[in-house]
Design a protein around this motif. Structure first.
Motif, PDB file in Angstrom:
ATOM      1  N   GLN A 157      -6.286  -4.574  -0.688  1.00 10.73           N
ATOM      2  CA  GLN A 157      -7.467  -3.896  -1.191  1.00 10.73           C
ATOM      3  C   GLN A 157      -7.483  -3.913  -2.718  1.00 10.73           C
ATOM      4  O   GLN A 157      -6.429  -3.958  -3.364  1.00 10.73           O
ATOM      5  CB  GLN A 157      -7.502  -2.446  -0.699  1.00 10.73           C
ATOM      6  CG  GLN A 157      -7.617  -2.288   0.808  1.00 10.73           C
ATOM      7  CD  GLN A 157      -8.978  -2.686   1.342  1.00 10.73           C
ATOM      8  OE1 GLN A 157      -9.972  -2.683   0.615  1.00 10.73           O
ATOM      9  NE2 GLN A 157      -9.025  -3.011   2.630  1.00 10.73           N
TER      10      GLN A 157
ATOM     11  N   SER B 143     -11.502   1.959  -0.693  1.00 16.98           N
ATOM     12  CA  SER B 143     -10.951   2.825   0.353  1.00 16.98           C
ATOM     13  C   SER B 143     -10.497   1.952   1.507  1.00 16.98           C
ATOM     14  O   SER B 143     -10.962   0.809   1.659  1.00 16.98           O
ATOM     15  CB  SER B 143     -12.010   3.811   0.851  1.00 16.98           C
ATOM     16  OG  SER B 143     -12.406   4.692  -0.175  1.00 16.98           O
TER      17      SER B 143
ATOM     18  N   LYS C  38      -6.452  12.414  -1.431  1.00 18.62           N
ATOM     19  CA  LYS C  38      -6.196  10.999  -1.241  1.00 18.62           C
ATOM     20  C   LYS C  38      -6.394  10.567   0.212  1.00 18.62           C
ATOM     21  O   LYS C  38      -6.978   9.516   0.477  1.00 18.62           O
ATOM     22  CB  LYS C  38      -4.754  10.685  -1.665  1.00 18.62           C
ATOM     23  CG  LYS C  38      -4.221   9.308  -1.357  1.00 18.62           C
ATOM     24  CD  LYS C  38      -5.056   8.210  -2.046  1.00 18.62           C
ATOM     25  CE  LYS C  38      -4.986   8.297  -3.549  1.00 18.62           C
ATOM     26  NZ  LYS C  38      -5.720   7.184  -4.190  1.00 18.62           N
TER      27      LYS C  38
ATOM     28  N   LEU D 164      -7.618   6.301   3.218  1.00 20.61           N
ATOM     29  CA  LEU D 164      -7.114   6.486   1.859  1.00 20.61           C
ATOM     30  C   LEU D 164      -8.220   6.077   0.897  1.00 20.61           C
ATOM     31  O   LEU D 164      -8.812   5.001   1.038  1.00 20.61           O
ATOM     32  CB  LEU D 164      -5.871   5.622   1.627  1.00 20.61           C
ATOM     33  CG  LEU D 164      -4.670   5.901   2.547  1.00 20.61           C
ATOM     34  CD1 LEU D 164      -3.617   4.830   2.368  1.00 20.61           C
ATOM     35  CD2 LEU D 164      -4.107   7.271   2.279  1.00 20.61           C
TER      36      LEU D 164
ATOM     37  N   LEU E  55      -8.220   3.875  -4.185  1.00 17.20           N
ATOM     38  CA  LEU E  55      -6.891   3.262  -4.197  1.00 17.20           C
ATOM     39  C   LEU E  55      -6.451   2.830  -5.592  1.00 17.20           C
ATOM     40  O   LEU E  55      -7.253   2.315  -6.393  1.00 17.20           O
ATOM     41  CB  LEU E  55      -6.870   2.055  -3.254  1.00 17.20           C
ATOM     42  CG  LEU E  55      -7.030   2.388  -1.762  1.00 17.20           C
ATOM     43  CD1 LEU E  55      -7.240   1.119  -0.950  1.00 17.20           C
ATOM     44  CD2 LEU E  55      -5.829   3.161  -1.256  1.00 17.20           C
ATOM     45  N   THR E  56      -5.174   3.056  -5.867  1.00 22.13           N
ATOM     46  CA  THR E  56      -4.530   2.572  -7.091  1.00 22.13           C
ATOM     47  C   THR E  56      -3.239   1.873  -6.697  1.00 22.13           C
ATOM     48  O   THR E  56      -2.830   1.902  -5.525  1.00 22.13           O
ATOM     49  CB  THR E  56      -4.213   3.717  -8.059  1.00 22.13           C
ATOM     50  OG1 THR E  56      -3.115   4.482  -7.522  1.00 22.13           O
ATOM     51  CG2 THR E  56      -5.410   4.635  -8.268  1.00 22.13           C
TER      52      THR E  56
ATOM     53  N   ASP F 265      -0.706   3.539  -4.503  1.00 21.61           N
ATOM     54  CA  ASP F 265      -0.918   3.613  -3.057  1.00 21.61           C
ATOM     55  C   ASP F 265      -0.355   2.413  -2.327  1.00 21.61           C
ATOM     56  O   ASP F 265      -0.381   2.382  -1.086  1.00 21.61           O
ATOM     57  CB  ASP F 265      -2.418   3.744  -2.760  1.00 21.61           C
ATOM     58  CG  ASP F 265      -3.023   4.995  -3.371  1.00 21.61           C
ATOM     59  OD1 ASP F 265      -4.106   4.898  -3.987  1.00 21.61           O
ATOM     60  OD2 ASP F 265      -2.383   6.070  -3.256  1.00 21.61           O
ATOM     61  N   THR F 266       0.138   1.426  -3.053  1.00 22.74           N
ATOM     62  CA  THR F 266       0.796   0.291  -2.413  1.00 22.74           C
ATOM     63  C   THR F 266       2.053   0.794  -1.714  1.00 22.74           C
ATOM     64  O   THR F 266       2.976   1.319  -2.348  1.00 22.74           O
ATOM     65  CB  THR F 266       1.158  -0.794  -3.450  1.00 22.74           C
ATOM     66  OG1 THR F 266      -0.047  -1.369  -3.961  1.00 22.74           O
ATOM     67  CG2 THR F 266       2.024  -1.882  -2.820  1.00 22.74           C
TER      68      THR F 266
ATOM     69  N   VAL G 235      -0.053  -1.560   3.018  1.00 26.84           N
ATOM     70  CA  VAL G 235      -1.263  -1.583   2.199  1.00 26.84           C
ATOM     71  C   VAL G 235      -0.873  -2.057   0.800  1.00 26.84           C
ATOM     72  O   VAL G 235       0.003  -1.462   0.166  1.00 26.84           O
ATOM     73  CB  VAL G 235      -1.920  -0.189   2.127  1.00 26.84           C
ATOM     74  CG1 VAL G 235      -3.116  -0.211   1.165  1.00 26.84           C
ATOM     75  CG2 VAL G 235      -2.364   0.257   3.514  1.00 26.84           C
TER      76      VAL G 235
ATOM     77  N   VAL H  81      -2.396  -2.824  -2.941  1.00 32.79           N
ATOM     78  CA  VAL H  81      -3.538  -2.613  -3.824  1.00 32.79           C
ATOM     79  C   VAL H  81      -3.341  -3.491  -5.055  1.00 32.79           C
ATOM     80  O   VAL H  81      -2.390  -3.318  -5.814  1.00 32.79           O
ATOM     81  CB  VAL H  81      -3.677  -1.137  -4.230  1.00 32.79           C
ATOM     82  CG1 VAL H  81      -4.920  -0.955  -5.113  1.00 32.79           C
ATOM     83  CG2 VAL H  81      -3.758  -0.253  -2.995  1.00 32.79           C
TER      84      VAL H  81
END
Lengths: 120, 107
Positions: free
Chosen positions: A12, A17, A67, A83, A86-87, A90-91, A116, A118
């Motif tokens: 992402q 999101s 979040k 979520l 995302l930043t 958030d990975t 996930v 990001v």
């Protein structure tokens, strides 16, 4: 046999999101809370929150309140976690987990995890 | 929040040795501690619940002890499949928290 089957990996962009799923089988979905746990690369485990599939009530760890959003669909025995915003922080790999009968708040069952990533 | 401190961060042992991993809680938590094993790219696996209660299907070489603030996971005669990361988790109060982990590696 209890199984928790999670959705596939996600890539992402920052600011997007994502909605992850966890399909439960082998037990009565509404009888156990579903928990979500975050694990950043080479880091420990962090509880995000939990949902009671019976009534949809949720509890979040404070740092994840803005979040993560937890939901559950009893018609498909599936729990979801969305979520937002995302930043790179958030990975992570996100796990759903459930306790065992008579196990209190220990996690006897885990999904296989959803990675996930990001990145722009 | 209750902080769990695991030590050592890394433990290097030879297969066949017996080891003890430590988990210390920032406040008394009775016996509300659970131990997990996590192999690379896998989900955690519950080894011990409530400090010393065994889990069906887990080899008997794994055992736990302790109460209050100090807890120990013991592995009697480490086997090659045991080299992985071990986490403790408390369920005494919300939010549930995990320790930072101990990596068991081959010497």
């Amino acid at each position: 046999e209890v199984q928790l089957q999670q959705s596939g990996p996600e890539l992402q962009r920052p600011g997007a999101s994502v909605k992850l799923s966890c399909k439960a089988s082998g037990y009565t979905f509404t009888e156990y809370y579903m928990y979500w746990v975050k694990q950043r690369p080479k880091q420990s485990l962090e509880l995000i929150g939990r949902i009671d599939p019976e009534d949809g009530s949720t509890d979040y760890v404070e740092k994840f309140k803005n979040k993560a959003t937890l939901t559950a669909d009893t018609s498909s025995n599936t729990a979801y976690m969305q979520l937002s915003s995302l930043t790179s922080e958030d990975t992570a790999t996100y796990f759903c987990a459930r306790s065992g009968y008579g196990y209190g708040l220990s996690f006897a069952y885990w999904g296989q995890g959803t990675l996930v990533t990001v990145s722009s | 929040d209750i902080v769990l401190t695991q030590s050592p961060a890394t433990l290097s042992v030879t297969p066949g040795e017996s080891v003890s991993l430590s988990c210390r809680a920032s406040q008394g938590i009775s016996t509300s501690i659970h131990w997990y094993q996590q192999k690379s790219n896998e989900s955690p696996r519950l080894l011990i619940k409530y400090a010393s209660q065994s889990i069906s299907g887990i080899p008997s070489r794994f055992s736990g002890s302790g109460s209050g603030t100090d807890f120990t996971l013991s592995i009697n005669r480490v086997e090659s499949e045991d080299f992985s990361v071990y986490y403790c988790q408390q369920s005494y109060s919300l939010p549930l928290t995990f320790g930072s982990g101990t990596k068991l590696e081959i010497k």
